[in-house]
Scaffold this active site. Structure first.
Site, short mmCIF file in Angstrom:
data_model
loop_
_atom_site.label_atom_id
_atom_site.label_comp_id
_atom_site.label_asym_id
_atom_site.label_seq_id
_atom_site.Cartn_x
_atom_site.Cartn_y
_atom_site.Cartn_z
N LYS A 79 0.83 -1.22 0.00
CA LYS A 79 0.00 0.00 0.00
C LYS A 79 0.86 1.26 0.00
O LYS A 79 0.65 2.19 -0.79
CB LYS A 79 -0.93 0.03 1.21
CG LYS A 79 -1.58 1.40 1.46
CD LYS A 79 -2.42 1.44 2.70
CE LYS A 79 -1.72 1.64 3.97
NZ LYS A 79 -1.41 3.02 4.37
N ASN A 80 1.83 1.33 0.90
CA ASN A 80 2.61 2.56 1.07
C ASN A 80 3.63 2.79 -0.05
O ASN A 80 4.23 3.85 -0.13
CB ASN A 80 3.29 2.55 2.44
CG ASN A 80 2.25 2.69 3.54
OD1 ASN A 80 1.10 3.04 3.28
ND2 ASN A 80 2.63 2.38 4.75
N CYS A 103 -4.85 13.31 13.07
CA CYS A 103 -4.72 11.86 12.88
C CYS A 103 -4.64 11.21 14.25
O CYS A 103 -3.95 11.73 15.14
CB CYS A 103 -3.45 11.55 12.08
SG CYS A 103 -3.21 9.80 11.82
N ASP A 125 4.76 0.70 12.05
CA ASP A 125 3.52 0.07 11.56
C ASP A 125 3.38 -1.37 12.01
O ASP A 125 2.37 -2.01 11.71
CB ASP A 125 3.46 0.16 10.03
CG ASP A 125 3.36 1.61 9.54
OD1 ASP A 125 3.60 1.85 8.35
OD2 ASP A 125 3.06 2.48 10.38
C1 EPZ Z 1 4.44 6.90 6.16
O1 EPZ Z 1 3.72 8.02 6.67
C2 EPZ Z 1 3.44 5.73 6.15
N1 EPZ Z 1 2.31 6.09 5.33
C3 EPZ Z 1 2.96 5.43 7.56
O2 EPZ Z 1 2.15 4.25 7.50
C4 EPZ Z 1 4.15 5.12 8.44
O3 EPZ Z 1 3.72 4.96 9.76
C5 EPZ Z 1 5.16 6.29 8.39
O4 EPZ Z 1 5.54 6.56 7.02
C6 EPZ Z 1 6.43 5.99 9.16
O5 EPZ Z 1 7.03 4.82 8.72
C7 EPZ Z 1 2.42 6.00 3.97
O6 EPZ Z 1 3.44 5.70 3.40
C8 EPZ Z 1 1.18 6.29 3.19
P1 EPZ Z 1 6.60 10.26 8.12
P2 EPZ Z 1 4.36 9.49 6.60
O7 EPZ Z 1 6.52 11.55 7.40
O8 EPZ Z 1 5.27 9.59 5.45
C9 EPZ Z 1 7.18 13.54 11.54
C10 EPZ Z 1 0.28 2.87 7.86
O9 EPZ Z 1 -0.12 2.35 8.91
N2 EPZ Z 1 7.10 14.53 10.45
O10 EPZ Z 1 7.74 9.36 7.80
O11 EPZ Z 1 3.24 10.44 6.73
C11 EPZ Z 1 5.86 12.79 11.73
O12 EPZ Z 1 4.96 13.51 12.51
C12 EPZ Z 1 0.76 4.34 7.85
O13 EPZ Z 1 0.33 2.29 6.77
C13 EPZ Z 1 7.34 15.85 10.72
O14 EPZ Z 1 7.59 16.23 11.86
O15 EPZ Z 1 5.22 9.49 7.95
C14 EPZ Z 1 6.35 11.50 12.37
O16 EPZ Z 1 6.52 11.70 13.74
C15 EPZ Z 1 0.48 5.04 9.15
N3 EPZ Z 1 7.26 16.75 9.69
C16 EPZ Z 1 7.70 11.26 11.68
O17 EPZ Z 1 8.12 12.53 11.17
C17 EPZ Z 1 6.99 16.35 8.39
O18 EPZ Z 1 6.94 17.20 7.48
C18 EPZ Z 1 7.65 10.24 10.54
O19 EPZ Z 1 6.57 10.57 9.69
C19 EPZ Z 1 6.76 15.00 8.13
C20 EPZ Z 1 6.82 14.09 9.19
#
Ligand code: EPZ
Length: 443
Positions: free
Chosen positions: A46-47, A139, A330
């Site tokens: 999916k991701n 979220c 995840d």
């Molecule tokens: C991806 O989300 C996945 N989703 C998530 O899977 C997964 O949990 C996550 O990566 C971490 O592995 C998809 O790929 C669609 P991040 P993403 O940006 O990219 C912080 C599932 O269950 N952050 O890597 O949105 C954020 O708050 C889903 O399938 C900032 O601070 O996650 C988090 O604490 C849930 N500023 C950390 O970084 C930003 O601009 C990692 O988030 C972006 C993120």
């Protein structure tokens, strides 16, 4: 513009929009204590599929993506691409997209259903030098800002404006630059994808430091390279992109879903006799198989399969979630379900989404002994969980409750189950094929 969208996945719960009608209030009814055995195959990732589908906006030519999972999140992404003007055709696991003439605005109504829609920003900015997309809202798994995404776009020369709930990007031209995308919780997966997709059509060289190393980012880079992009270093912390004038169509097959596979590994460890997961890439799951090994579970790792011969006995362990190749956030909830009946004291620390523990209070309703201290849950294993009515709050929490239901004595009812159809293709059928007794009924 012709749109030939296949019907949404038979089991996907449409969000309450007029088109698809109200969400079907379904629940899962699970008879616990039935051992699992047999073989299961994970769907496409999916991701990986979501940013790959968004990347098709970068060319006017047709793209063909195979092994696309049958999930409601995928359906939402296809709706967004159609709304932007792309021709979308879908036949079972293959999607053909032709984004000849596109718009650059995606409305709240569509974007609010799925946070990952934010990954259309990069391709729209890259190709059309402008984009207006509704800002993702709150979220349940925690605070999820997009400041790092915006930092990347600004580094390439885009003006960023947040107005009336929308993020508006505009650039007269995009010029390659150096940008660091690591934040307080490490690198960002969709942020890396977004900046990568903007940089492939920028003038000159972009260096992304602090890039996410996830296999999903590598899959996206491989697809972009097939489209004619010049990218080096995907899968490492430093990605170098040499901008090109335009990209062409390409064909690609999505990698297997490592989190779905990991979920079945945990299910096999806690309720399995002899379960094999095939057609996966074990190298994507090293942190998970290492954790299961240290918890005393016997795994046989093949070239593209993993076999779990559970001996029922486990050992307590410490888990700390980290960006890839660390232990995936995840898989955190599913491991909590496993450790709930593992004799001894285990700890699970969530370093990526520190508040991502909605599943704990529901598992305590089933008799789990667990308490939270900041971003760590301390779990004292109990002999047996007992069935209870519980409520799903998000995708991975739902998976954890299914695992707990497989273990519990009696019949567990899980409501608000539509979350799981967002990320697991027919999980009930797949588990029932392994011998589980799960029924999907109207709530
Ligand atoms: C991806 O989300 C996945 N989703 C998530 O899977 C997964 O949990 C996550 O990566 C971490 O592995 C998809 O790929 C669609 P991040 P993403 O940006 O990219 C912080 C599932 O269950 N952050 O890597 O949105 C954020 O708050 C889903 O399938 C900032 O601070 O996650 C988090 O604490 C849930 N500023 C950390 O970084 C930003 O601009 C990692 O988030 C972006 C993120």
């Amino acid at each position: 513009m012709t749109v030939t969208l296949a019907q949404p996945p038979a089991r996907s719960p449409a969000v309450a929009t007029s088109e698809w009608g109200p969400e079907p209030m379904e629940k899962f009814v699970i008879e616990g204590g039935v051992p699992l055995s047999g073989t299961v195959v994970p769907a496409g990732n999916k991701n990986a599929a979501l940013p790959l589908l968004a990347a098709t906006l970068l060319t006017r030519e047709p793209c063909v993506i195979h092994h696309v999972p049958d999930l409601s999140d995928i359906h939402y992404m296809l709706q967004i691409l159609s709304h932007l003007g792309a021709q979308v055709e879908r036949a079972s696991g293959t999607v053909q997209i032709k984004a000849e003439n596109i718009k650059t605005t995606a409305p709240y109504e569509l974007v609010r259903k799925m946070r990952a829609s934010v990954c259309i920003l990069g391709p729209l900015l890259g190709r059309e030098k402008e984009a207006t997309v509704s800002l993702p809202g709150g979220c349940v798994i925690g605070d999820r800002p997009i400041d790092l995404h915006l930092r990347g776009f600004e580094a390439l020369g885009a003006a960023v404006r947040i107005h009336a709930g929308d993020v508006k990007l505009f650039a007269s031209r995009l010029v390659g630059n150096r940008v660091n995308l690591s934040g307080k919780f490490g690198s960002t997966v969709l942020g890396t994808d977004n900046v990568l997709m903007a940089a492939v059509l920028a003038e000159g060289t972009t260096v992304i430091d602090g890039a996410a190393e996830e296999p999903e980012v590598v899959d996206l880079a491989n697809f972009l390279i097939k489209m004619g992009a010049k990218i080096e270093g995907a899968g490492t912390h430093r990605i170098v992109v040499e901008g090109v004038a335009e990209l062409h169509g390409a064909e690609h097959s999505v990698i297997p879903d490592r989190i779905e596979a990991g979920t079945f590994l945990a299910a096999a460890a806690l309720a399995g006799d002899d379960v094999q997961i095939t057609r996966l890439d074990p190298s994507h799951l090293v942190a998970v198989t290492d954790a299961l090994n240290s918890a005393g579970h016997h795994l046989e790792i093949g070239e593209s399969s993993i076999r779990v011969k559970s001996n029922g006995a486990g050992r307590p362990i410490e888990i700390r979630t980290e960006p890839y190749p660390g232990f995936p956030t995840d898989m955190q909830a599913q491991m909590c379900a496993l450790l709930a009946t593992t004799d001894g004291l285990s700890t699970v620390t969530e370093n990526v989404f520190p508040q991502r523990f909605m599943h704990i209070s529901e598992m305590k309703r089933m008799g789990a002994q667990a308490h939270l201290e900041g971003a760590t849950v301390i779990i004292r294993g109990v002999d047996q969980l007992s069935a209870a009515p519980v409520m799903a709050s998000d995708l991975r929490a739902s998976a954890a409750l299914v695992l707990a239901g497989l273990l519990a004595e009696g019949v567990t009812e899980i409501s608000r189950f539509y979350h799981i159809d967002r990320g697991y293709e027919s999980i009930d059928d797949k588990l029932n094929n392994l011998g589980a007794q799960i029924e999907r009924t109207k709530a």
